[in-house]
Design an enzyme around this catalytic site. Structure first.
Site, PDB file in Angstrom:
ATOM      1  CG  ASP A 478      36.156 -54.555 -88.716  1.00  0.00           C
ATOM      2  OD1 ASP A 478      37.038 -55.031 -89.449  1.00  0.00           O
ATOM      3  OD2 ASP A 478      35.238 -53.840 -89.146  1.00  0.00           O
ATOM      4  CG  ASP A 548      34.448 -53.794 -95.978  1.00  0.00           C
ATOM      5  OD1 ASP A 548      33.718 -54.440 -95.206  1.00  0.00           O
ATOM      6  OD2 ASP A 548      35.348 -53.038 -95.580  1.00  0.00           O
TER       7      ASP A 548
HETATM    8  C1  GLA Z   1      35.081 -52.443 -91.785  1.00  0.00           C
HETATM    9  C2  GLA Z   1      34.099 -53.584 -91.925  1.00  0.00           C
HETATM   10  C3  GLA Z   1      32.745 -53.041 -92.257  1.00  0.00           C
HETATM   11  C4  GLA Z   1      32.293 -52.090 -91.175  1.00  0.00           C
HETATM   12  C5  GLA Z   1      33.321 -50.992 -90.996  1.00  0.00           C
HETATM   13  C6  GLA Z   1      33.002 -50.147 -89.797  1.00  0.00           C
HETATM   14  O1  GLA Z   1      35.339 -51.844 -92.998  1.00  0.00           O
HETATM   15  O2  GLA Z   1      34.523 -54.495 -92.882  1.00  0.00           O
HETATM   16  O3  GLA Z   1      31.808 -54.089 -92.406  1.00  0.00           O
HETATM   17  O4  GLA Z   1      32.137 -52.817 -89.979  1.00  0.00           O
HETATM   18  O5  GLA Z   1      34.620 -51.520 -90.825  1.00  0.00           O
HETATM   19  O6  GLA Z   1      33.900 -49.156 -89.588  1.00  0.00           O
END
Ligand code: GLA
Length: 745
Positions: A478, A548
């Site tokens: 990420d 997301d």
């Molecule tokens: C980001 C990712 C999510 C999740 C969060 C965790 O927003 O896109 O899928 O993994 O971080 O903090």
């Protein structure tokens, strides 16, 4: 031969699949764009380039008033010697001068394709799959050599370009703009398509006329970003999915980029793509080389659909890498939306049991397993398991998952550091910052200085340790903020404008090292969802968390936009809980499943809270997807109905052999007493007989069609079409599976 040069005509001709790309040397030394369009069977152009004297377009040669760089269609324009349009290259010499005068020097044509050294590259597995042309342009005064590279690939109407600067002079040069490509084309009334967006609203297909203005699609955020994608297309006015001409460019770079479309006074459109010159200046010492990222350049005459299908195949064959390239991906459960930071071993194991029970293949432990991370304020950089949550350690936890006969995956955010972390307390100078200036936080975190070799090496070591100690089959990588206060204490004052680019080189080196060191791990990239969904990262990590936003209806346009060039196998798409956490919408589990099956299916909800009926549905979805995922992931995509009108959406995947296909229809807003509609399919074999089965009506329609299985000819499916059932309610869907019928002799 895909690339030929005619020394009499001084023309280069590239056969790019169903397209031709022709360049010519004007006056023996200026490299010009002559043609890019539908394949020319004669290879070369007989028509000369027409020149007329133009006022206010200066003449480099005093005795030729018809010749001006201002009116010449060029392959790599420079600045200051008669062309007033935006240049592809800008440099500054020690004496303060900025002029370069590029003339043809030599060229080479060879089989295969070179890999870039520090940047993501497309590749071939056998030399015969591609041919490369390198044209050296040379500035005699500064001794700067500019090599333009063009690779064409058998079977694709897409070529790959990049540029290599080689400084053969003896005083340093500062580069402030070095684009990966330029070309000057006549594109009357063409429209521009690009993919702007925002967090949780990525890649919205957006059209606008080119007009007579300069368009700059760019990122200045240190990442390719949610806000723009490094892709654009220029399409003829009547473009549809099936018809019309479309030029496309996509940059394999995940940092600051710029895509320029600039139409001049004589209706010539200059297209340039490369690293964003914004906050960029690179010091090139004598003898040094500078390589630009690669850009794919496509021409397709049969609409957006043909373009997309070519990109999908091309990326699957020449960009995605590693052993997962050709492998179907596991169906996963991710605990993020199920638990956020509130979990312990018991909760996770319960979730894993539930997941196993419905047939899920991979368990992914998301954010919060390390340091003291009970929320997003702390611990990034401390990649050590939190034994409060996992008292027996990560290895033991992973083993327990494996014992359930599931694979185990883990989340990391390796480029980041929390101010509240042991790593920051030990190495406060390991992040990007400018001494004496305020340091901005975003999601309470700083960005590690990946332009520094020391920092990258330390991260490689930390991750290597964890990945070797625990049984990890999958990593979600990420990146949850963009770059500010872009400064590095590891670089000299006169190199501070190199930081953003060197940051990306660092990221690529770390990714390259780890993905090669752990070839059996499946890596999925992510940046707050789809903030780095670009061809650059895809070269290292073969799938991406698309957004997301997990709402099925919002996902339709996100996934349609993404599918313009990115293949289904690269798109992570999950079924989540309702009301949806991002938009509050309630959709049926069935519809959520159908939409998530447009890419790599996963689940991201607390299965423990579901009733038996939902579990049955999920079990059926998984069994269904397992039967059809090869068609989805390796088949050809046809976007039959676009969700932009907010009425409905439909998409079809057809297997390469055209013996199997799956069609999904989603009704967005229901209407009273609607017209009855049909879906005309594409890509099937006209003279083949298919058995067509409709699924999903038990939950969706009062007027379901019967019989549910019909035997139909390919041409009937494509010409007459499939009758869409009368769906009673918003956000409902159905699916047809289509298989070549076994006809008794
Ligand atoms: C980001 C990712 C999510 C999740 C969060 C965790 O927003 O896109 O899928 O993994 O971080 O903090």
């Amino acid at each position: 031969m895909m690339i030929v040069y005619d020394s009499n005509l001084q023309q280069f001709s590239l056969q790019v699949g169903k397209a031709s790309y022709v360049m010519a040397l004007h006056k023996g030394s200026y490299l010009t764009t002559r043609y890019f369009g539908l394949r020319l069977h004669g290879d070369f152009l007989a028509s000369p380039f027409v020149e007329v004297p133009r006022s206010f377009s200066p003449n480099p040669l005093a005795d030729d008033e018809r010749f001006s760089l201002d009116t010449l269609p060029q392959e790599y324009p420079v600045f200051g010697n008669s062309d007033f349009r935006l240049p592809a290259l800008e440099v500054e010499f020690e004496d303060g001068s900025r002029l370069v005068d590029l003339h043809y020097d030599q060229h080479r044509i060879y089989e295969g394709k070179p890999k870039l050294h520090e940047l993501p590259s497309t590749y071939v597995e056998e030399e015969k799959q591609a041919q490369t042309l390198e044209i050296d342009l040379f500035d005699a005064v500064s001794q700067l050599r500019v090599t333009l590279r063009y690779t064409v690939f058998a079977g694709h109407s897409i070529l790959v370009r990049s540029v290599l600067l080689h400084h053969e002079g003896d005083a340093p040069i500062r580069i402030s703009r070095v684009m990966s490509m330029a070309m000057d084309l006549s594109l009357p009334d063409y429209q521009m398509l690009h993919l702007p967006g925002a967090h949780a609203r990525e890649r919205e297909m957006t059209w606008q006329p080119i007009g007579k203005a300069m368009h700059s699609i760019e990122s200045r955020r240190g990442a390719s970003s949610h806000q723009q994608n490094p892709f654009l297309a220029l399409a003829s006015p009547t473009i549809t999915e099936e018809d019309g001409e479309v030029y496309s460019v996509a940059l394999a770079y995940s940092g600051n980029f710029q895509l320029v479309v600039d139409t001049d006074q004589y209706d010539v459109t200059r297209v340039m793509v490369g690293i964003n010159p914004f906050d960029f200046r690179y010091l090139l010492s004598p003898g040094e080389k500078f390589e630009t990222p690669e850009v794919t350049v496509g021409f397709h005459a049969h609409g957006l659909g043909e373009m997309s299908r070519d990109y999908h195949r091309f990326f699957r064959k020449h960009l995605l890498s590693g052993r997962y390239r050709d492998q179907l991906r596991p169906i996963l459960i991710n605990n993020w939306e199920a638990t956020y930071f509130q979990f312990d071993e018991q909760v996770l194991l319960q979730l894993a049991d539930e997941a196993k029970e419905v047939g899920i293949e991979l368990f992914v432990l998301d954010d919060g397993w390390f340091g003291q991370r009970d929320d997003d304020r702390t611990s990034l950089g401390d990649w050590v398991v939190d034994t409060r949550k996992l008292p027996h350690g990560l290895g033991a936890f992973g083993e327990q998952i494996r014992q359930k006969n599931m694979r185990f995956g883990l989340w990391f955010e390796p480029e980041m550091i929390s101010p509240d972390s042991a790593l920051y307390r030990t190495h406060p100078d390991w992040c990007l910052f400018v001494p004496g200036r305020n340091q901005s936080v975003s999601r309470h975190q700083y960005v590690l200085d990946f332009s520094s070799k020391e920092v990258c090496d330390a991260i490689i070591e930390q991750l290597t340790k964890i990945l070797s100690q625990a049984p990890i089959d999958y990593v979600k990588w990420d990146m949850n903020r963009h770059l500010t206060e872009v400064g590095s204490v590891s670089l000299a004052a006169n190199r501070q404008k190199e930081v953003s680019h060197r940051y990306m080189l660092g990221v690529y080196r770390v990714m390259d090292t780890l993905t090669k060191r752990f070839p059996s791990i499946l890596f999925e990239s992510c940046s707050g969802g789809g903030g780095r969904f670009d061809p650059g990262l895809l070269a290292y990590m073969p799938q991406v968390w698309t957004s997301d936003n997990t709402d099925a209806i919002a996902r339709l346009s996100i996934q349609f936009g993404t599918s313009l060039i990115y293949p289904a196998i690269a798109m992570g798409s999950h079924v989540s809980a309702v009301p949806n956490h991002q938009v509050g919408r309630v959709t049926s589990l069935q519809t959520r499943g159908y939409v998530a099956m447009m890419g790599n299916l996963g689940y991201e909800l607390d299965l423990r809270r579901l009733g038996e009926e939902d579990r049955v549905t999920i079990r059926q979805q998984i069994a269904f997807y397992q039967q059809w995922r090869d068609v989805i992931c390796f088949g050809d995509l046809y976007r039959l109905k676009h969700p932009s009108k907010q009425q409905d959406a439909a998409f079809l995947y057809v297997s390469e052999k055209r013996d199997r296909a799956i069609v999904t229809y989603i009704q967005i807003m229901a209407r009273a007493n609607p017209a009855l509609k049909r879906l005309r399919l594409q890509g099937l074999a006209t003279n083949e007989t298919y058995s067509v089965t409709l699924h999903g009506t038990e939950q969706t329609g009062i007027f379901a069609l019967s019989p549910l299985t019909l035997v139909m000819n390919g041409d009937e499916l494509m010409q007459y079409g499939l009758a869409i059932p009368y769906l009673h309610g918003d956000f409902l869907g159905c699916v047809w599976t289509i298989e070549k019928a076994e006809i008794a002799p």
